[in-house]
Design a protein around this motif. Structure first.
Motif, PDB file in Angstrom:
ATOM      1  N   ARG A   1       0.871  -1.146   0.136  1.00  0.00           N
ATOM      2  CA  ARG A   1       0.096  -0.068  -0.029  1.00  0.00           C
ATOM      3  C   ARG A   1       0.909   1.296   0.057  1.00  0.00           C
ATOM      4  NH1 ARG A   1      -4.285  -2.500  -1.710  1.00  0.00           N
ATOM      5  NH2 ARG A   1      -5.393  -3.459  -0.242  1.00  0.00           N
ATOM      6  N   ARG A   2       0.544   1.927  -1.049  1.00  0.00           N
ATOM      7  CA  ARG A   2       1.657   3.298  -1.304  1.00  0.00           C
ATOM      8  C   ARG A   2       0.561   4.461  -0.944  1.00  0.00           C
ATOM      9  NH1 ARG A   2       6.342   2.988  -3.702  1.00  0.00           N
ATOM     10  NH2 ARG A   2       7.047   0.685  -3.911  1.00  0.00           N
ATOM     11  N   LEU A   3       1.091   5.732  -0.755  1.00  0.00           N
ATOM     12  CA  LEU A   3       0.374   6.879  -0.183  1.00  0.00           C
ATOM     13  C   LEU A   3      -0.955   6.989  -1.282  1.00  0.00           C
ATOM     14  CD1 LEU A   3       0.129   9.263   1.481  1.00  0.00           C
ATOM     15  CD2 LEU A   3       1.579  10.798  -0.194  1.00  0.00           C
ATOM     16  N   ALA A   4      -0.956   6.746  -2.546  1.00  0.00           N
ATOM     17  CA  ALA A   4      -1.637   6.819  -3.516  1.00  0.00           C
ATOM     18  C   ALA A   4      -2.930   6.024  -3.394  1.00  0.00           C
ATOM     19  CB  ALA A   4      -1.409   6.499  -4.973  1.00  0.00           C
ATOM     20  N   ASP A   5      -2.746   4.873  -2.681  1.00  0.00           N
ATOM     21  CA  ASP A   5      -3.818   3.939  -2.056  1.00  0.00           C
ATOM     22  C   ASP A   5      -4.529   4.635  -0.841  1.00  0.00           C
ATOM     23  OD1 ASP A   5      -3.086   1.841  -3.904  1.00  0.00           O
ATOM     24  OD2 ASP A   5      -1.314   1.546  -2.656  1.00  0.00           O
ATOM     25  N   LEU A   6      -3.944   5.545  -0.134  1.00  0.00           N
ATOM     26  CA  LEU A   6      -4.747   6.000   0.819  1.00  0.00           C
ATOM     27  C   LEU A   6      -5.154   7.552   0.546  1.00  0.00           C
ATOM     28  CD1 LEU A   6      -2.538   3.863   2.137  1.00  0.00           C
ATOM     29  CD2 LEU A   6      -2.961   5.088   4.294  1.00  0.00           C
ATOM     30  N   GLN A   7      -5.047   8.110  -0.384  1.00  0.00           N
ATOM     31  CA  GLN A   7      -5.173   9.369  -0.930  1.00  0.00           C
ATOM     32  C   GLN A   7      -6.569   9.847  -0.118  1.00  0.00           C
ATOM     33  OE1 GLN A   7      -4.802   9.538  -5.031  1.00  0.00           O
ATOM     34  NE2 GLN A   7      -4.809  11.863  -5.026  1.00  0.00           N
ATOM     35  N   GLY A   8      -6.514  11.119   0.287  1.00  0.00           N
ATOM     36  CA  GLY A   8      -7.658  11.541   0.931  1.00  0.00           C
ATOM     37  C   GLY A   8      -7.731  11.422   2.403  1.00  0.00           C
ATOM     38  N   MET A   9      -6.817  10.282   2.804  1.00  0.00           N
ATOM     39  CA  MET A   9      -7.047   9.866   4.417  1.00  0.00           C
ATOM     40  C   MET A   9      -6.372  10.612   5.421  1.00  0.00           C
ATOM     41  SD  MET A   9      -7.549   5.632   3.707  1.00  0.00           S
ATOM     42  CE  MET A   9      -8.929   5.546   3.349  1.00  0.00           C
ATOM     43  N   PHE A  10      -5.067  11.228   4.884  1.00  0.00           N
ATOM     44  CA  PHE A  10      -4.455  12.050   5.956  1.00  0.00           C
ATOM     45  C   PHE A  10      -4.950  13.524   5.981  1.00  0.00           C
ATOM     46  CE2 PHE A  10      -1.428   8.656   4.630  1.00  0.00           C
ATOM     47  CZ  PHE A  10      -0.957   8.478   5.962  1.00  0.00           C
ATOM     48  N   ALA A  11      -4.906  13.978   7.358  1.00  0.00           N
ATOM     49  CA  ALA A  11      -5.692  15.136   7.508  1.00  0.00           C
ATOM     50  C   ALA A  11      -5.247  16.685   6.760  1.00  0.00           C
ATOM     51  CB  ALA A  11      -5.661  15.528   8.770  1.00  0.00           C
ATOM     52  N   ASP A  12      -3.777  16.506   6.454  1.00  0.00           N
ATOM     53  CA  ASP A  12      -3.074  17.501   5.944  1.00  0.00           C
ATOM     54  C   ASP A  12      -3.305  17.180   4.485  1.00  0.00           C
ATOM     55  OD1 ASP A  12      -1.465  19.610   5.053  1.00  0.00           O
ATOM     56  OD2 ASP A  12      -0.189  19.466   6.703  1.00  0.00           O
ATOM     57  N   ALA A  13      -4.135  17.747   3.683  1.00  0.00           N
ATOM     58  CA  ALA A  13      -4.514  17.412   2.175  1.00  0.00           C
ATOM     59  C   ALA A  13      -3.303  18.153   1.785  1.00  0.00           C
ATOM     60  CB  ALA A  13      -5.775  18.151   1.801  1.00  0.00           C
ATOM     61  N   ALA A  14      -2.744  19.181   1.808  1.00  0.00           N
ATOM     62  CA  ALA A  14      -1.600  19.943   1.084  1.00  0.00           C
ATOM     63  C   ALA A  14      -0.240  19.072   1.430  1.00  0.00           C
ATOM     64  CB  ALA A  14      -1.538  21.412   1.866  1.00  0.00           C
ATOM     65  N   ALA A  15      -0.093  18.537   2.607  1.00  0.00           N
ATOM     66  CA  ALA A  15       1.138  17.693   2.695  1.00  0.00           C
ATOM     67  C   ALA A  15       0.959  16.497   2.059  1.00  0.00           C
ATOM     68  CB  ALA A  15       1.110  17.433   4.203  1.00  0.00           C
ATOM     69  N   GLU A  16      -0.280  15.909   1.821  1.00  0.00           N
ATOM     70  CA  GLU A  16      -0.401  14.546   1.078  1.00  0.00           C
ATOM     71  C   GLU A  16      -0.306  14.949  -0.184  1.00  0.00           C
ATOM     72  OE1 GLU A  16      -3.921  12.079   2.176  1.00  0.00           O
ATOM     73  OE2 GLU A  16      -4.311  12.636   0.163  1.00  0.00           O
ATOM     74  N   ALA A  17      -0.675  15.916  -0.660  1.00  0.00           N
ATOM     75  CA  ALA A  17      -0.786  16.257  -2.300  1.00  0.00           C
ATOM     76  C   ALA A  17       1.048  16.320  -2.584  1.00  0.00           C
ATOM     77  CB  ALA A  17      -1.380  17.550  -2.575  1.00  0.00           C
ATOM     78  N   ALA A  18       1.610  17.270  -1.699  1.00  0.00           N
ATOM     79  CA  ALA A  18       3.069  17.326  -1.795  1.00  0.00           C
ATOM     80  C   ALA A  18       3.936  16.088  -2.071  1.00  0.00           C
ATOM     81  CB  ALA A  18       3.643  18.304  -1.018  1.00  0.00           C
ATOM     82  N   LEU A  19       3.525  15.165  -1.263  1.00  0.00           N
ATOM     83  CA  LEU A  19       4.248  13.799  -1.143  1.00  0.00           C
ATOM     84  C   LEU A  19       3.842  12.743  -2.229  1.00  0.00           C
ATOM     85  CD1 LEU A  19       4.513  12.487   2.497  1.00  0.00           C
ATOM     86  CD2 LEU A  19       6.292  12.851   0.714  1.00  0.00           C
ATOM     87  N   LEU A  20       2.739  13.023  -2.666  1.00  0.00           N
ATOM     88  CA  LEU A  20       2.238  12.133  -3.927  1.00  0.00           C
ATOM     89  C   LEU A  20       3.074  11.691  -4.888  1.00  0.00           C
ATOM     90  CD1 LEU A  20      -0.330  10.378  -3.327  1.00  0.00           C
ATOM     91  CD2 LEU A  20      -1.745  12.354  -4.719  1.00  0.00           C
TER      92      LEU A  20
END
Ligand code: S6P
Ligand code: ZN
Length: 191
Positions: free
Chosen positions: A27-46
């Motif tokens: 399971r990679r970050l893309a599989d958990l998309q939208g699950m982390f509270a900080d959407a901007a940090a998630e998008a930056a790491l994607l």
């Protein structure tokens, strides 16, 4: 009677892996998309799409009443905007099926939630045998500096309901504050 043949799979207690697993899920970050509270940090790491965890399935036992399955999960260390790497989390599709977790390596939290949004948190270290009662949704979180791994045993017909968690999230999240894990309320929780 058509008896099933007994078998053994070895769990590597140092790594928390099952070397002769019948299936390994990544399971990679893309599989958990939208699950982390900080959407901007998630998008930056994607774009780098880091590996968050692997599941080593010991069996593909038939999904029928009476059968068990077992596996290990290894969650790698890291955060997304300070929120620790974690599993997607799920309810069992058959809600009344329980599960047993056993900590193997590192330090993690098991966060549980009822369908009404009540939260319960269990700390998991090697040797901690944590019980997931019927109806509680469950997610595991690596709050340590190294890998966190645990063993799971569950009714083979439990199944997975990922949709409810994907929709609402968990009411609490676990974030790093001053180098320590802290359970805080989830700003993106939708009840
Ligand atoms: C299955 C059990 C575990 C998880 C695994 C990954 O009932 O709870 O084997 O499947 O830890 O978590 P998730 O939420 O991605 O299935
Ligand atoms: Zn489960």
């Amino acid at each position: 009677m058509d008896y099933m043949t007994p078998f053994t799979r070895r769990v590597n207690f140092d790594e928390g892996t099952i070397p002769d697993a019948v299936a390994v899920q990544e399971r990679r970050l893309a599989d958990l998309q939208g699950m982390f509270a900080d959407a901007a940090a998630e998008a930056a790491l994607l774009p780098t799409n880091p590996l968050i965890y692997r599941v080593y399935e010991a069996t593909q036992n038939p999904a029928i009443p009476g059968q068990l399955r077992y596996s290990t999960t290894v969650i790698y260390p890291g955060t997304v905007g300070g929120e620790y790497f974690m599993t997607k989390g799920h309810y069992h599709a058959q809600g009344d099926r329980a599960e047993l977790y056993l900590g193997l390596v590192g330090e993690g939290y098991l966060i549980l939630q009822t369908p009404e949004g009540e939260i319960n948190v269990q700390r998991m270290t090697p040797g901690a045998a944590a019980y997931v009662p019927p109806y509680w949704g469950h997610r595991t979180i690596n709050v340590g500096k190294g890998n966190f791994a645990f063993f799971a045993c569950y009714p083979a017909d439990a199944g997975y309901d990922y949709g409810s968690i994907a929709q609402t999230g968990f009411a609490s999240i676990v974030v790093e504050r001053d180098g320590q894990p802290q359970v805080v309320s989830n700003p993106r929780f939708r009840k």
